[in-house]
Motif scaffolding. Structure first.
Motif, PDB file in Angstrom:
ATOM      1  N   HIS A   1      43.492  38.954  35.914  1.00 23.17           N
ATOM      2  CA  HIS A   1      42.897  37.753  35.892  1.00 23.17           C
ATOM      3  C   HIS A   1      41.327  36.972  35.819  1.00 23.17           C
ATOM      4  O   HIS A   1      41.056  37.476  36.665  1.00 23.17           O
ATOM      5  CB  HIS A   1      43.593  36.688  35.729  1.00 23.17           C
ATOM      6  CG  HIS A   1      45.392  36.633  35.311  1.00 23.17           C
ATOM      7  ND1 HIS A   1      45.453  35.540  34.478  1.00 23.17           N
ATOM      8  CD2 HIS A   1      45.837  37.134  35.848  1.00 23.17           C
ATOM      9  CE1 HIS A   1      47.243  35.564  34.172  1.00 23.17           C
ATOM     10  NE2 HIS A   1      46.926  37.067  34.740  1.00 23.17           N
ATOM     11  N   PRO A   2      40.468  36.115  34.928  1.00 25.83           N
ATOM     12  CA  PRO A   2      39.056  36.047  35.687  1.00 25.83           C
ATOM     13  C   PRO A   2      39.683  34.753  36.672  1.00 25.83           C
ATOM     14  O   PRO A   2      40.234  33.897  36.648  1.00 25.83           O
ATOM     15  CB  PRO A   2      38.773  35.001  33.886  1.00 25.83           C
ATOM     16  CG  PRO A   2      39.368  36.092  32.958  1.00 25.83           C
ATOM     17  CD  PRO A   2      41.352  35.718  33.346  1.00 25.83           C
ATOM     18  N   ASP A   3      38.498  35.210  37.598  1.00 24.77           N
ATOM     19  CA  ASP A   3      38.572  34.022  38.901  1.00 24.77           C
ATOM     20  C   ASP A   3      39.230  34.265  39.514  1.00 24.77           C
ATOM     21  O   ASP A   3      39.875  33.979  40.457  1.00 24.77           O
ATOM     22  CB  ASP A   3      38.241  32.927  38.704  1.00 24.77           C
ATOM     23  CG  ASP A   3      36.747  32.794  37.600  1.00 24.77           C
ATOM     24  OD1 ASP A   3      36.013  33.034  37.528  1.00 24.77           O
ATOM     25  OD2 ASP A   3      37.460  31.830  37.100  1.00 24.77           O
ATOM     26  N   VAL A   4      40.231  35.594  39.513  1.00 21.34           N
ATOM     27  CA  VAL A   4      41.823  35.972  40.644  1.00 21.34           C
ATOM     28  C   VAL A   4      40.807  37.346  40.847  1.00 21.34           C
ATOM     29  O   VAL A   4      40.562  38.266  40.377  1.00 21.34           O
ATOM     30  CB  VAL A   4      42.379  35.537  40.049  1.00 21.34           C
ATOM     31  CG1 VAL A   4      43.783  35.990  41.053  1.00 21.34           C
ATOM     32  CG2 VAL A   4      42.997  34.489  38.886  1.00 21.34           C
ATOM     33  N   ALA A   5      41.571  37.273  42.328  1.00 25.05           N
ATOM     34  CA  ALA A   5      41.237  38.401  43.569  1.00 25.05           C
ATOM     35  C   ALA A   5      42.595  38.532  43.860  1.00 25.05           C
ATOM     36  O   ALA A   5      42.840  37.486  44.976  1.00 25.05           O
ATOM     37  CB  ALA A   5      39.531  38.781  44.180  1.00 25.05           C
ATOM     38  N   VAL A   6      42.928  39.836  44.809  1.00 22.12           N
ATOM     39  CA  VAL A   6      44.061  40.328  45.554  1.00 22.12           C
ATOM     40  C   VAL A   6      43.351  40.442  46.326  1.00 22.12           C
ATOM     41  O   VAL A   6      42.093  41.567  46.840  1.00 22.12           O
ATOM     42  CB  VAL A   6      44.632  40.847  44.999  1.00 22.12           C
ATOM     43  CG1 VAL A   6      45.981  41.388  46.154  1.00 22.12           C
ATOM     44  CG2 VAL A   6      45.435  40.344  43.371  1.00 22.12           C
TER      45      VAL A   6
ATOM     46  N   ALA B   1      55.469  45.529  44.200  1.00 21.92           N
ATOM     47  CA  ALA B   1      53.575  45.061  44.339  1.00 21.92           C
ATOM     48  C   ALA B   1      52.344  45.588  43.219  1.00 21.92           C
ATOM     49  O   ALA B   1      51.806  44.972  43.606  1.00 21.92           O
ATOM     50  CB  ALA B   1      54.224  45.717  45.999  1.00 21.92           C
ATOM     51  N   ASP B   2      52.718  47.336  42.845  1.00 18.41           N
ATOM     52  CA  ASP B   2      51.628  47.415  42.664  1.00 18.41           C
ATOM     53  C   ASP B   2      51.675  46.725  41.086  1.00 18.41           C
ATOM     54  O   ASP B   2      50.064  46.269  41.151  1.00 18.41           O
ATOM     55  CB  ASP B   2      51.274  49.001  42.921  1.00 18.41           C
ATOM     56  CG  ASP B   2      52.559  49.533  41.693  1.00 18.41           C
ATOM     57  OD1 ASP B   2      53.481  48.666  41.833  1.00 18.41           O
ATOM     58  OD2 ASP B   2      52.697  50.561  40.974  1.00 18.41           O
ATOM     59  N   LYS B   3      51.983  46.362  41.009  1.00 18.69           N
ATOM     60  CA  LYS B   3      51.987  45.575  39.124  1.00 18.69           C
ATOM     61  C   LYS B   3      52.551  44.484  39.245  1.00 18.69           C
ATOM     62  O   LYS B   3      50.848  43.306  38.307  1.00 18.69           O
ATOM     63  CB  LYS B   3      53.924  45.829  37.950  1.00 18.69           C
ATOM     64  CG  LYS B   3      54.261  47.577  38.434  1.00 18.69           C
ATOM     65  CD  LYS B   3      53.434  47.956  37.457  1.00 18.69           C
ATOM     66  CE  LYS B   3      53.804  49.252  37.058  1.00 18.69           C
ATOM     67  NZ  LYS B   3      53.409  50.196  36.217  1.00 18.69           N
ATOM     68  N   TYR B   4      52.616  43.743  40.173  1.00 24.70           N
ATOM     69  CA  TYR B   4      52.281  42.254  40.702  1.00 24.70           C
ATOM     70  C   TYR B   4      50.048  42.149  40.939  1.00 24.70           C
ATOM     71  O   TYR B   4      49.509  41.298  40.372  1.00 24.70           O
ATOM     72  CB  TYR B   4      53.018  41.868  42.012  1.00 24.70           C
ATOM     73  CG  TYR B   4      54.197  41.206  42.276  1.00 24.70           C
ATOM     74  CD1 TYR B   4      54.389  40.591  41.215  1.00 24.70           C
ATOM     75  CD2 TYR B   4      54.875  42.053  43.109  1.00 24.70           C
ATOM     76  CE1 TYR B   4      55.665  40.073  40.687  1.00 24.70           C
ATOM     77  CE2 TYR B   4      56.456  41.188  42.756  1.00 24.70           C
ATOM     78  CZ  TYR B   4      56.775  40.511  41.452  1.00 24.70           C
ATOM     79  OH  TYR B   4      58.119  40.225  41.630  1.00 24.70           O
ATOM     80  N   VAL B   5      50.166  43.420  42.094  1.00 26.75           N
ATOM     81  CA  VAL B   5      48.481  43.257  42.337  1.00 26.75           C
ATOM     82  C   VAL B   5      47.746  43.435  41.143  1.00 26.75           C
ATOM     83  O   VAL B   5      46.641  43.269  41.023  1.00 26.75           O
ATOM     84  CB  VAL B   5      48.142  44.899  43.618  1.00 26.75           C
ATOM     85  CG1 VAL B   5      46.112  44.430  43.288  1.00 26.75           C
ATOM     86  CG2 VAL B   5      48.992  44.051  44.405  1.00 26.75           C
ATOM     87  N   HIS B   6      47.881  44.859  40.090  1.00 28.61           N
ATOM     88  CA  HIS B   6      46.895  44.698  38.887  1.00 28.61           C
ATOM     89  C   HIS B   6      47.540  43.378  37.943  1.00 28.61           C
ATOM     90  O   HIS B   6      46.205  43.769  37.527  1.00 28.61           O
ATOM     91  CB  HIS B   6      47.791  46.189  38.030  1.00 28.61           C
ATOM     92  CG  HIS B   6      47.481  46.864  37.197  1.00 28.61           C
ATOM     93  ND1 HIS B   6      46.069  47.507  36.945  1.00 28.61           N
ATOM     94  CD2 HIS B   6      47.866  45.926  35.994  1.00 28.61           C
ATOM     95  CE1 HIS B   6      45.631  47.878  35.750  1.00 28.61           C
ATOM     96  NE2 HIS B   6      46.386  47.302  35.187  1.00 28.61           N
ATOM     97  N   SER B   7      47.985  43.446  37.887  1.00 23.47           N
ATOM     98  CA  SER B   7      48.212  41.807  36.804  1.00 23.47           C
ATOM     99  C   SER B   7      47.618  40.696  37.123  1.00 23.47           C
ATOM    100  O   SER B   7      46.557  40.694  36.460  1.00 23.47           O
ATOM    101  CB  SER B   7      50.342  41.387  36.576  1.00 23.47           C
ATOM    102  OG  SER B   7      50.290  40.765  35.712  1.00 23.47           O
TER     103      SER B   7
ATOM    104  N   PRO C   1      38.162  42.127  48.748  1.00 25.30           N
ATOM    105  CA  PRO C   1      40.163  42.057  48.287  1.00 25.30           C
ATOM    106  C   PRO C   1      40.231  43.751  47.502  1.00 25.30           C
ATOM    107  O   PRO C   1      38.697  44.829  47.287  1.00 25.30           O
ATOM    108  CB  PRO C   1      39.126  41.513  46.318  1.00 25.30           C
ATOM    109  CG  PRO C   1      37.468  40.322  46.643  1.00 25.30           C
ATOM    110  CD  PRO C   1      36.969  41.955  47.727  1.00 25.30           C
ATOM    111  N   LEU C   2      41.022  43.897  47.230  1.00 28.39           N
ATOM    112  CA  LEU C   2      41.358  45.214  46.717  1.00 28.39           C
ATOM    113  C   LEU C   2      40.396  45.597  45.437  1.00 28.39           C
ATOM    114  O   LEU C   2      40.395  44.764  44.525  1.00 28.39           O
ATOM    115  CB  LEU C   2      42.753  45.599  46.047  1.00 28.39           C
ATOM    116  CG  LEU C   2      43.715  44.523  47.707  1.00 28.39           C
ATOM    117  CD1 LEU C   2      45.291  44.303  47.283  1.00 28.39           C
ATOM    118  CD2 LEU C   2      43.765  45.641  48.695  1.00 28.39           C
ATOM    119  N   GLN C   3      40.224  46.758  44.957  1.00 25.04           N
ATOM    120  CA  GLN C   3      40.010  46.752  44.282  1.00 25.04           C
ATOM    121  C   GLN C   3      41.192  47.695  43.468  1.00 25.04           C
ATOM    122  O   GLN C   3      41.544  48.544  43.577  1.00 25.04           O
ATOM    123  CB  GLN C   3      38.901  48.601  44.479  1.00 25.04           C
ATOM    124  CG  GLN C   3      37.697  48.244  45.783  1.00 25.04           C
ATOM    125  CD  GLN C   3      37.005  47.108  44.675  1.00 25.04           C
ATOM    126  OE1 GLN C   3      36.454  47.145  44.030  1.00 25.04           O
ATOM    127  NE2 GLN C   3      36.863  46.260  45.506  1.00 25.04           N
TER     128      GLN C   3
END
Length: 273
Positions: A97-102, A87-93, A166-168
């Motif tokens: 990306h530009p214009d993408v926030a989790v 999960a943390d790797k998905y969030v970081h990856s 969004p998550l920091q």
């Protein structure tokens, strides 16, 4: 005779009442029908105005959704390309990306609990006029839900966006444009470890880029790492400096590390088998 007269009188009275009541009823029905029609017209106009004022044009909104969906496709491609499952790797990856926030994440791993992500993606919306000209264009936030595992993957496009922030996530540094600068700096020095370290320091690289230097048998190995798959290896000898960027496959977990000793090994400069 008197009875007949009274009957005729009552019949005449009923007729007069019918003549008075029926027009009134008809008029009342007409007023009800006209009033209902008027209310219906007002309601339809109100709905039309609400749609016009509060709802974006469907085609214009759809253009923003389509643009944002392409960005989500790239996020998912990177998940697969980098063999991510935590999960943390998905969030970081995704956050790189530009214009993408989790906005939200649940679960731990793909194959055990499954992982669900909610992404807010800026989509570019364009309003086209009847003559084909661009009337207006702007960015619009579009949200997506990604369900990754534990058995199947799925996604929901254009969902209602949560109100939370969004998550920091820390942005990775980049080695773009560093190759030529590093080679030029190392070409100007010999295979001397302190001199090589000083040359790297003079480049004033992003502090998040981790440099590693090692010396062996008259050679100096250099490794610069910005992220898992962003790595430059260099070897400095009496003949000059050589640079090598290992492939994505070679830098996968369990393969070659981005380390100075690799620059001094027989693996330096070789492609994947």
């Amino acid at each position: 005779m008197a009875t007949e007269i009274r009957a005729r009188s009552r019949e005449g009275h009923r007729r007069r009442l019918d003549c008075d009541i029926i027009p009134s009823v008809v008029k009342g029905r007409r007023r009800w029908i006209l009033g209902g029609a008027a209310l219906l017209v007002v309601a339809l106009v109100a709905v039309g105005l609400w749609r016009h004022v509060d709802r974006p044009d469907d085609r214009t909104h759809d253009s923003a959704v389509a643009d944002a969906a392409k960005k989500v496709d790239r996020v998912l491609f990177r998940f697969e390309y980098d063999h991510l499952y935590q999960a943390d790797k998905y969030v970081h990856s995704a956050s790189q990306h530009p214009d993408v926030a989790v906005l939200a994440v649940t679960g731990e791993t793909h194959w055990e609990t499954g992982v669900t992500l909610v992404l807010r993606v800026m989509g570019h919306r364009v309003e086209i006029g009847a003559d084909g000209s661009v009337i207006d264009e702007r960015d619009e936030p579009i949200c997506f839900r990604l369900r990754l595992g534990p058995k199947d993957d799925s996604r929901d496009d254009d969902i209602e966006c949560p109100a939370n922030d969004p998550l920091q996530v820390t942005q990775d540094p980049s080695l773009d444009g560093v190759d030529d600068r590093l080679k030029s700096a190392l070409q100007a020095v010999g295979p001397d470890e302190p001199t090589v370290r000083a040359a790297i320091d003079d480049l004033k690289l992003d502090p998040a880029i981790v440099p590693e230097v090692a010396a062996k048998d008259g050679r100096v190995g250099v490794a610069l790492r910005a992220a898992q798959y962003d790595c430059i290896l260099a070897r400095v000898t009496a003949k000059g400096a050589e640079l090598w960027r290992p492939s994505h496959t070679q830098l996968a977990p369990g393969e070659l590390p981005c380390a100075a000793w690799v620059a001094l090994s027989s693996n330096f400069g070789k492609g994947p088998h």
